[in-house]
Scaffold this active site. Structure first.
Site, PDB file in Angstrom:
ATOM      1  N   PRO A   2      16.336   3.483  39.107  1.00  0.00           N
ATOM      2  CA  PRO A   2      16.688   4.797  39.661  1.00  0.00           C
ATOM      3  C   PRO A   2      17.436   5.627  38.624  1.00  0.00           C
ATOM      4  O   PRO A   2      18.411   5.167  38.034  1.00  0.00           O
ATOM      5  CB  PRO A   2      17.592   4.445  40.854  1.00  0.00           C
ATOM      6  N   GLU A   3      16.958   6.836  38.381  1.00  0.00           N
ATOM      7  CA  GLU A   3      17.596   7.724  37.418  1.00  0.00           C
ATOM      8  C   GLU A   3      18.424   8.763  38.170  1.00  0.00           C
ATOM      9  O   GLU A   3      18.554   8.708  39.395  1.00  0.00           O
ATOM     10  CB  GLU A   3      16.525   8.384  36.545  1.00  0.00           C
ATOM     11  N   HIS A  94      18.187  -9.918  49.960  1.00  0.00           N
ATOM     12  CA  HIS A  94      18.466  -9.012  48.850  1.00  0.00           C
ATOM     13  C   HIS A  94      19.501  -7.958  49.200  1.00  0.00           C
ATOM     14  O   HIS A  94      19.724  -7.024  48.425  1.00  0.00           O
ATOM     15  CB  HIS A  94      17.176  -8.330  48.396  1.00  0.00           C
ATOM     16  N   ARG A 112      17.246  -7.534  42.129  1.00  0.00           N
ATOM     17  CA  ARG A 112      17.536  -8.098  40.810  1.00  0.00           C
ATOM     18  C   ARG A 112      19.043  -8.261  40.562  1.00  0.00           C
ATOM     19  O   ARG A 112      19.452  -8.846  39.570  1.00  0.00           O
ATOM     20  CB  ARG A 112      16.912  -7.231  39.715  1.00  0.00           C
ATOM     21  N   ARG A 156      21.459  13.596  13.196  1.00  0.00           N
ATOM     22  CA  ARG A 156      20.888  12.420  13.863  1.00  0.00           C
ATOM     23  C   ARG A 156      19.441  12.215  13.404  1.00  0.00           C
ATOM     24  O   ARG A 156      18.587  13.088  13.569  1.00  0.00           O
ATOM     25  CB  ARG A 156      20.935  12.580  15.382  1.00  0.00           C
TER      26      ARG A 156
END
Length: 276
Positions: A2-3, A94, A112, A156
């Site tokens: 999830p972002e 879970h 997870r 950079r």
């Protein structure tokens, strides 16, 4: 994973319903990425304030009748999701965190177990402060301008896609959204970050913000199992221009979309529309 859009969609889907709720009990399942760092039983009777988001973290501020304050910093990890409702199904194998309140149960499901629920006296102290310290600007902060991005990218040599994913300049441009923003801005993801001109940095900031606004409006991306706290999936993945479209024609010029690997993540781009 999830972002930022998925985390913001999650926040919006339960924040107004849980604000002001009183905690009746908290139950922990198997250990998550980090320990809570507090006796959760001692939080019985505390009330939940306005849920906030910082990057991909959610902050649940808590307070009690004695004026004590603190909160829980929540991260969804690689595959976690939050659900909130008055009548959730029985907890499964879970489900590793449940906060039962007088308005419903907040549950973290994380197959997870890379997610986390961490106590802190504030977002600016203790473990929460350490986890949030390295985060860049929020994508809609007024300080995020083309000039700011150009200055931070100076020198950079890393590819611009990798510079965006690092999250130390701006948060929220995760893999899907970085690919899409770079396409919209016409920038090759392999270009050295320090070579972006000021005008191209300005365009990139605009497209990052545009992509993230669209993603939030569409409920985020549900590539695997993401759901918001109502149990609804997102639909941004249905409107991507390049992400997940390897060998399919570019919607602008018809050139086949390419996929390469950058930093162990898949990058999708149009070799014609996106210039170095």
């Amino acid at each position: 994973m999830p972002e930022l859009p998925e985390v913001e969609v999650t926040r919006q889907s339960f924040a107004d319903r849980i604000a002001g709720a009183q905690i009746e009990s908290i139950h922990m399942g198997k250990p998550l990425r980090w320990p809570v760092g507090h006796d959760v039983d001692a939080l019985t009777g505390w009330r939940v304030g306005e849920v906030l988001r910082r990057g991909k973290y959610l902050w649940l501020p808590l307070s009690d009748s004695k004026g004590r304050q603190g909160g829980l910093l929540i991260h969804l990890g690689m595959s976690g999701s939050l659900a909130f409702g008055p009548q959730l199904a029985p907890a499964g194998i879970h489900d590793h965190f449940e906060m039962i309140t007088n308005r419903g149960t907040l549950r973290l499901t994380d197959p997870r177990r890379f997610g986390a629920v961490i106590w802190g006296e504030s977002m600016q102290s203790g473990v929460p402060a350490k986890l949030l310290a390295g985060l860049g600007l929020e994508p809609f902060d007024a300080e995020l301008t083309g000039a700011y991005l150009h200055e931070r990218l100076k020198g950079r040599k890393v590819a611009i896609k990798q510079a965006l994913l690092a999250g130390d300049i701006v948060v929220g441009a995760g893999n899907i959204y970085a690919c899409e923003a770079l396409f919209r801005a016409g920038i090759d993801p392999r270009l050295a970050a320090g070579k972006l001109s000021k005008p191209r940095c300005e365009k990139l900031v605009q497209e990052i913000q545009g992509v993230l606004r669209q993603a939030v409006a569409l409920g985020g991306s549900s590539l695997k199992d993401f759901k918001n706290a109502h149990g609804a999936q997102g639909h941004f993945q249905l409107s991507t221009q390049v992400y997940g479209r390897e060998n399919q024609p570019c919607r602008i010029c018809g050139t086949p979309i390419r996929r390469i690997t950058q930093g162990q993540r898949s990058t999708f781009f149009c070799p014609s529309c996106q210039k170095r």
